[in-house]
Structure formats: structure tokens, C-alpha cells
Motif scaffolding. Structure first.
Motif, PDB file in Angstrom:
ATOM      1  N   GLU A  77      44.490 -14.577  35.983  1.00  0.00           N
ATOM      2  CA  GLU A  77      43.751 -13.776  36.963  1.00  0.00           C
ATOM      3  C   GLU A  77      42.263 -13.783  36.654  1.00  0.00           C
ATOM      4  O   GLU A  77      41.429 -13.908  37.548  1.00  0.00           O
ATOM      5  N   LYS A  78      41.930 -13.656  35.363  1.00  0.00           N
ATOM      6  CA  LYS A  78      40.515 -13.686  34.954  1.00  0.00           C
ATOM      7  C   LYS A  78      39.898 -15.044  35.282  1.00  0.00           C
ATOM      8  O   LYS A  78      38.791 -15.127  35.812  1.00  0.00           O
ATOM      9  N   TYR A  79      40.623 -16.110  34.955  1.00  0.00           N
ATOM     10  CA  TYR A  79      40.141 -17.464  35.249  1.00  0.00           C
ATOM     11  C   TYR A  79      39.966 -17.660  36.750  1.00  0.00           C
ATOM     12  O   TYR A  79      38.955 -18.215  37.193  1.00  0.00           O
ATOM     13  N   THR A  80      40.925 -17.161  37.535  1.00  0.00           N
ATOM     14  CA  THR A  80      40.836 -17.289  38.988  1.00  0.00           C
ATOM     15  C   THR A  80      39.615 -16.532  39.512  1.00  0.00           C
ATOM     16  O   THR A  80      38.894 -17.031  40.375  1.00  0.00           O
ATOM     17  N   ALA A  81      39.394 -15.341  38.961  1.00  0.00           N
ATOM     18  CA  ALA A  81      38.226 -14.559  39.378  1.00  0.00           C
ATOM     19  C   ALA A  81      36.935 -15.275  39.000  1.00  0.00           C
ATOM     20  O   ALA A  81      35.994 -15.348  39.801  1.00  0.00           O
ATOM     21  N   GLN A  82      36.882 -15.830  37.783  1.00  0.00           N
ATOM     22  CA  GLN A  82      35.687 -16.557  37.351  1.00  0.00           C
ATOM     23  C   GLN A  82      35.475 -17.797  38.213  1.00  0.00           C
ATOM     24  O   GLN A  82      34.336 -18.131  38.557  1.00  0.00           O
ATOM     25  N   LEU A  83      36.563 -18.472  38.541  1.00  0.00           N
ATOM     26  CA  LEU A  83      36.463 -19.667  39.379  1.00  0.00           C
ATOM     27  C   LEU A  83      35.953 -19.302  40.762  1.00  0.00           C
ATOM     28  O   LEU A  83      35.084 -19.994  41.317  1.00  0.00           O
ATOM     29  N   ALA A  84      36.464 -18.206  41.319  1.00  0.00           N
ATOM     30  CA  ALA A  84      35.985 -17.762  42.636  1.00  0.00           C
ATOM     31  C   ALA A  84      34.508 -17.391  42.568  1.00  0.00           C
ATOM     32  O   ALA A  84      33.728 -17.734  43.465  1.00  0.00           O
ATOM     33  N   GLU A  85      34.115 -16.717  41.480  1.00  0.00           N
ATOM     34  CA  GLU A  85      32.712 -16.346  41.311  1.00  0.00           C
ATOM     35  C   GLU A  85      31.834 -17.593  41.164  1.00  0.00           C
ATOM     36  O   GLU A  85      30.754 -17.673  41.750  1.00  0.00           O
ATOM     37  N   ALA A  86      32.323 -18.567  40.405  1.00  0.00           N
ATOM     38  CA  ALA A  86      31.556 -19.814  40.228  1.00  0.00           C
ATOM     39  C   ALA A  86      31.423 -20.548  41.563  1.00  0.00           C
ATOM     40  O   ALA A  86      30.357 -21.088  41.871  1.00  0.00           O
ATOM     41  N   ARG A  87      32.489 -20.562  42.353  1.00  0.00           N
ATOM     42  CA  ARG A  87      32.404 -21.205  43.672  1.00  0.00           C
ATOM     43  C   ARG A  87      31.407 -20.473  44.554  1.00  0.00           C
ATOM     44  O   ARG A  87      30.640 -21.099  45.287  1.00  0.00           O
ATOM     45  N   HIS A  88      31.426 -19.142  44.479  1.00  0.00           N
ATOM     46  CA  HIS A  88      30.493 -18.360  45.278  1.00  0.00           C
ATOM     47  C   HIS A  88      29.050 -18.652  44.847  1.00  0.00           C
ATOM     48  O   HIS A  88      28.166 -18.841  45.686  1.00  0.00           O
ATOM     49  N   GLU A  89      28.833 -18.690  43.533  1.00  0.00           N
ATOM     50  CA  GLU A  89      27.490 -19.000  43.018  1.00  0.00           C
ATOM     51  C   GLU A  89      27.062 -20.406  43.423  1.00  0.00           C
ATOM     52  O   GLU A  89      25.906 -20.620  43.794  1.00  0.00           O
ATOM     53  N   ALA A  90      27.997 -21.351  43.356  1.00  0.00           N
ATOM     54  CA  ALA A  90      27.666 -22.730  43.748  1.00  0.00           C
ATOM     55  C   ALA A  90      27.298 -22.779  45.220  1.00  0.00           C
ATOM     56  O   ALA A  90      26.336 -23.465  45.608  1.00  0.00           O
ATOM     57  N   ALA A  91      28.032 -22.050  46.055  1.00  0.00           N
ATOM     58  CA  ALA A  91      27.715 -22.018  47.482  1.00  0.00           C
ATOM     59  C   ALA A  91      26.344 -21.383  47.702  1.00  0.00           C
ATOM     60  O   ALA A  91      25.549 -21.863  48.527  1.00  0.00           O
ATOM     61  N   ALA A  92      26.045 -20.318  46.948  1.00  0.00           N
ATOM     62  CA  ALA A  92      24.738 -19.670  47.075  1.00  0.00           C
ATOM     63  C   ALA A  92      23.627 -20.616  46.633  1.00  0.00           C
ATOM     64  O   ALA A  92      22.573 -20.694  47.279  1.00  0.00           O
ATOM     65  N   ILE A  93      23.860 -21.343  45.555  1.00  0.00           N
ATOM     66  CA  ILE A  93      22.852 -22.300  45.062  1.00  0.00           C
ATOM     67  C   ILE A  93      22.641 -23.413  46.084  1.00  0.00           C
ATOM     68  O   ILE A  93      21.501 -23.813  46.354  1.00  0.00           O
TER      69      ILE A  93
END
Length: 180
Positions: A77-93
């Protein structure tokens, strides 16, 4: 059974080897009961202890496996949350880079337009200067030709350059006034 043995002995026959003697049966029962008592007292408790230890070990292993599975689920769950956050950050970048790229294109267009306007202004100024120079040169040449032509017509030389210049200037002004 005893009757069978006595009957067999009375007849003079040998006893049947398949039928055990009574003392053997009694001793066999005594040893069997003693064996069961010893097994029940000493061996069965050891088996029960081993069984209980094995059960506890298996249950402990199951609990450990459950704990490990819970930890793995939490990590997932933590990894999934981090992955979702990383995808969100990548989209923002990516979006920020896209915006910066568009802004750079706009700035470059503005710079290019400013540069082209500067070049156009410089070219217009140069054209105006060359036009003025060409007009001045034409005035000078036309003035010289007019003076020469007038000198031929009149038959005398117009040597006074100041007078000559004033006459040519007046003539050119008249031509410009009639052209406008």
C-alpha cells in the motif's frame, strides 16, 4: 479351551499348535497390559508433548506468516501510494515543462518580432538615408547638367557657383512643388 486341550490330551493326540496354551495367553495378557500401561505413562505423554510443540510451532509459523503478510500488504500500500505520488509529480513536472516551453516559444517569438522590427526600422532608415543621398546626388547632377545646358543656350559660362547653386535649388523646388 481348556476342555479342548484336555480332550486332545485324553485321546492321546498331540495338542494343536494353533491353539496356544493357557499360561501363554495369561502371560501374554499380563505383558500386553503392562506394555499398554508403560506406553500410556511414558510414551504417550512424550507424543502429546511433541504434538503440542509441533502445533504451537505451526500456529506460531502461521502467526508469523500472517504478520509478514500484513507487513507486506502495508508495504504494498505504501509503495502504491508512493508510485501514485511519483506519477502525479511526473505529470506536474511534464505540465510545468510544457508551460515553460510554451512561454519560451512566446518569448522567442517576441524577441524575433522585436529583432525583425529593429532590422526593418534600420533598413527603412538606411533606405531613407540612401534616398536622400540619391536625391542630393541627382540634384547635383541635374543642377550641373542644367547649368551646362543653360550655358550652351545662353552661350556664356555660368562660373559663379553660388549663383549656380541657388538657381538649381530654386528650379528643383519648383519641380517638387509641381509634382506634389
Amino acid at each position: 479351551m481348556k476342555a479342548i486341550l484336555l480332550a486332545a490330551a485324553a485321546e492321546g493326540e498331540e495338542p494343536n499348535p494353533l491353539i496356544p496354551h493357557l499360561p501363554e495367553i495369561i502371560w501374554g495378557l499380563i505383558f500386553f497390559v503392562a506394555l499398554v500401561a508403560l506406553m500410556t505413562k511414558y510414551v504417550v505423554p512424550n507424543f502429546e508433548k511433541a504434538y503440542a510443540a509441533r502445533t504451537a510451532e505451526i500456529e506460531g509459523g502461521i502467526e508469523e506468516a500472517q504478520a509478514a503478510q500484513n507487513e507486506a500488504q502495508a508495504a504494498l500500500e505504501k509503495y502504491t501510494a508512493q508510485l501514485a505520488e511519483a506519477r502525479h509529480e511526473a505529470a506536474a513536472i511534464r505540465e510545468e515543462a510544457r508551460e515553460q516551453g510554451a512561454q519560451i516559444v512566446v518569448e522567442m517569438r517576441e524577441q524575433a518580432q522585436a529583432e525583425s522590427q529593429r532590422i526593418l526600422s534600420a533598413a527603412q532608415a538606411q533606405i531613407a538615408a540612401e534616398r536622400q543621398q540619391a536625391i542630393a546626388q541627382l540634384k547635383s547632377e541635374v543642377g550641373g547638367m542644367a547649368t551646362e545646358l543653360a550655358a550652351r543656350i545662353v552661350g556664356e559660362t555660368l562660373a559663379d557657383t553660388d549663383a549656380q547653386r541657388r538657381s538649381v535649388q530654386r528650379f528643383m523646388d519648383e519641380l517638387e512643388g509641381s509634382a506634389n
